[in-house]
Design a protein around this motif. Sequence first.
Motif, PDB file in Angstrom:
ATOM      1  N   ASN A 119       0.836  -1.205   0.000  1.00 44.29           N
ATOM      2  CA  ASN A 119       0.000   0.000   0.000  1.00 44.29           C
ATOM      3  C   ASN A 119       0.871   1.254   0.000  1.00 44.29           C
ATOM      4  N   VAL A 120       1.167   1.744  -1.190  1.00 47.12           N
ATOM      5  CA  VAL A 120       2.074   2.878  -1.344  1.00 47.12           C
ATOM      6  C   VAL A 120       1.308   4.185  -1.140  1.00 47.12           C
ATOM      7  N   PHE A 121       1.919   5.108  -0.418  1.00 40.54           N
ATOM      8  CA  PHE A 121       1.311   6.423  -0.231  1.00 40.54           C
ATOM      9  C   PHE A 121       2.407   7.483  -0.239  1.00 40.54           C
ATOM     10  N   GLY A 122       2.015   8.719  -0.496  1.00 43.69           N
ATOM     11  CA  GLY A 122       2.983   9.803  -0.471  1.00 43.69           C
ATOM     12  C   GLY A 122       2.674  10.865  -1.512  1.00 43.69           C
ATOM     13  N   PRO A 123       3.599  11.805  -1.710  1.00 45.31           N
ATOM     14  CA  PRO A 123       3.369  12.938  -2.610  1.00 45.31           C
ATOM     15  C   PRO A 123       3.101  12.529  -4.052  1.00 45.31           C
TER      16      PRO A 123
ATOM     17  N   LEU B 111      -5.761  -4.641   8.427  1.00 46.06           N
ATOM     18  CA  LEU B 111      -4.319  -4.404   8.457  1.00 46.06           C
ATOM     19  C   LEU B 111      -3.730  -4.372   7.049  1.00 46.06           C
ATOM     20  N   ARG B 112      -2.881  -3.394   6.805  1.00 45.38           N
ATOM     21  CA  ARG B 112      -2.189  -3.292   5.525  1.00 45.38           C
ATOM     22  C   ARG B 112      -0.725  -2.924   5.758  1.00 45.38           C
ATOM     23  N   ASP B 113       0.100  -3.258   4.780  1.00 44.01           N
ATOM     24  CA  ASP B 113       1.502  -2.856   4.809  1.00 44.01           C
ATOM     25  C   ASP B 113       1.605  -1.533   4.048  1.00 44.01           C
ATOM     26  N   PHE B 114       1.620  -0.429   4.796  1.00 45.48           N
ATOM     27  CA  PHE B 114       1.675   0.904   4.202  1.00 45.48           C
ATOM     28  C   PHE B 114       3.138   1.313   4.008  1.00 45.48           C
ATOM     29  N   VAL B 115       3.522   1.609   2.760  1.00 51.24           N
ATOM     30  CA  VAL B 115       4.917   1.917   2.451  1.00 51.24           C
ATOM     31  C   VAL B 115       5.016   3.277   1.774  1.00 51.24           C
ATOM     32  N   TYR B 116       5.989   4.070   2.201  1.00 50.00           N
ATOM     33  CA  TYR B 116       6.155   5.436   1.707  1.00 50.00           C
ATOM     34  C   TYR B 116       6.743   5.418   0.300  1.00 50.00           C
ATOM     35  N   VAL B 117       6.224   6.264  -0.571  1.00 46.65           N
ATOM     36  CA  VAL B 117       6.601   6.225  -1.982  1.00 46.65           C
ATOM     37  C   VAL B 117       8.086   6.527  -2.201  1.00 46.65           C
TER      38      VAL B 117
ATOM     39  N   ALA C  51      23.090  -7.508 -11.225  1.00 48.16           N
ATOM     40  CA  ALA C  51      23.281  -8.956 -11.179  1.00 48.16           C
ATOM     41  C   ALA C  51      22.078  -9.652 -10.553  1.00 48.16           C
ATOM     42  N   VAL C  52      21.187  -8.865  -9.945  1.00 51.93           N
ATOM     43  CA  VAL C  52      20.028  -9.418  -9.242  1.00 51.93           C
ATOM     44  C   VAL C  52      18.789  -9.315 -10.119  1.00 51.93           C
ATOM     45  N   SER C  53      18.126 -10.442 -10.347  1.00 48.33           N
ATOM     46  CA  SER C  53      16.845 -10.469 -11.052  1.00 48.33           C
ATOM     47  C   SER C  53      15.839 -11.246 -10.220  1.00 48.33           C
ATOM     48  N   GLY C  54      14.551 -11.104 -10.559  1.00 42.88           N
ATOM     49  CA  GLY C  54      13.518 -11.852  -9.850  1.00 42.88           C
ATOM     50  C   GLY C  54      12.339 -10.984  -9.494  1.00 42.88           C
ATOM     51  N   ILE C  55      11.404 -11.574  -8.773  1.00 43.09           N
ATOM     52  CA  ILE C  55      10.194 -10.886  -8.318  1.00 43.09           C
ATOM     53  C   ILE C  55      10.291 -10.721  -6.809  1.00 43.09           C
ATOM     54  N   TYR C  56      10.123  -9.483  -6.343  1.00 48.94           N
ATOM     55  CA  TYR C  56      10.359  -9.182  -4.933  1.00 48.94           C
ATOM     56  C   TYR C  56       9.219  -8.342  -4.352  1.00 48.94           C
ATOM     57  N   ASN C  57       8.901  -8.613  -3.100  1.00 49.18           N
ATOM     58  CA  ASN C  57       7.968  -7.767  -2.375  1.00 49.18           C
ATOM     59  C   ASN C  57       8.601  -6.415  -2.099  1.00 49.18           C
ATOM     60  N   CYS C  58       7.777  -5.374  -2.141  1.00 47.58           N
ATOM     61  CA  CYS C  58       8.237  -4.024  -1.830  1.00 47.58           C
ATOM     62  C   CYS C  58       7.253  -3.400  -0.845  1.00 47.58           C
ATOM     63  N   GLY C  59       7.528  -3.597   0.424  1.00 45.78           N
ATOM     64  CA  GLY C  59       6.706  -3.072   1.515  1.00 45.78           C
ATOM     65  C   GLY C  59       7.602  -2.921   2.728  1.00 45.78           C
TER      66      GLY C  59
ATOM     67  N   PHE D   9      12.904   0.728   6.044  1.00 40.94           N
ATOM     68  CA  PHE D   9      11.822   1.532   5.493  1.00 40.94           C
ATOM     69  C   PHE D   9      11.338   2.540   6.540  1.00 40.94           C
ATOM     70  N   THR D  10      10.839   3.670   6.064  1.00 38.03           N
ATOM     71  CA  THR D  10      10.356   4.737   6.937  1.00 38.03           C
ATOM     72  C   THR D  10       9.155   4.260   7.740  1.00 38.03           C
ATOM     73  N   SER D  11       9.105   4.597   9.034  1.00 45.05           N
ATOM     74  CA  SER D  11       7.972   4.201   9.869  1.00 45.05           C
ATOM     75  C   SER D  11       6.700   4.901   9.405  1.00 45.05           C
ATOM     76  N   LEU D  12       5.557   4.298   9.700  1.00 45.86           N
ATOM     77  CA  LEU D  12       4.279   4.873   9.293  1.00 45.86           C
ATOM     78  C   LEU D  12       4.118   6.290   9.818  1.00 45.86           C
ATOM     79  N   GLU D  13       4.389   6.501  11.090  1.00 43.72           N
ATOM     80  CA  GLU D  13       4.185   7.820  11.690  1.00 43.72           C
ATOM     81  C   GLU D  13       5.091   8.879  11.055  1.00 43.72           C
TER      82      GLU D  13
END
Length: 312
Positions: free
Chosen positions: A167-171, A211-217, A232-240, A296-300
Amino acid sequence: MIVVTGAAGFIGSNIVRMLNQQGRTDIIAVDDLSDGHKMFNLADLQIADYFDKDDFLEMVKSNQHFTDVEVMFHQGACSATTEWDGKYMMKNNYEYSKDLLAFCQNHRIPFIYASSASVYGGSEQFHESLEVEKPLNVYAYSKFQFDQYVRRIETPTAQIVGLRYFNVFGPFEQHKGSMASVAFHFNNQILDKGVCNLFEGDEEYGHGEQLRDFVYVEDVAKVNLWFWKNQAVSGIYNCGTGKARSFNDVANAVISYHGKGEINYIPFPEHLKGAYQNYTQADLGNLRKAGHTEEFTSLESAVAAYLAKLNA
């Protein structure tokens, strides 16, 4: 040159902004400006050229090679989870992505693209494995199918990275309207009537306790650029963030920033029942194994930084 598709969109414009901050202006921006309001996301940024997404696709299909493309950040897509036109969604998200990937593979260009945590859908596990991927809407299905397409490429000629955004949020998300983050909507609601409207709960979750994983843009943009620097790194990765937080937590962070406001709970919408994730939390195991160690930046902290920019 660097290509950014969806460059006038939310995450794309933040990637362009971060590239500018690093001194890069040799950027080809690709988007659809049918909604001209999105131009504000690019208006103060430096790019080398702009192409409409359909025109750019024709260039790609005719195998026109842009000089020295270092990387393609493919962020463009229809991201409306409420859109049920499957023919449009698959053409716009799936087929378009396949064409760009083929171009990049033909010319050995790193391809870093936006996947989505929505592929997990009804699952309560969030690691990058087929057995836990259960899309609940056609947007998620389009992202899911492209991930499967990528997985079937046995010997890629250049880096391919899919990032499953939570769940990406930000400017610079204001153009998304109803699809903008809850932080954006809560801010507007507090300014309008002093009340944040949250969904009521059910037998499993209390009011506002979904509950959601809120991640700053800005963190998301950094992850994109990190992979580019680590080809050198390839693949599918979570970003949260790897930490699930409640909608109540977001509302309270917004209320804390403004120093006023209260929470109001509203009935859960009928049209979202059966197509809504009550819980998401990124498993960052594979991302960390790949070598990405930045926190990653904290929610607050992220909400406070976002609202300071939003209300400036």
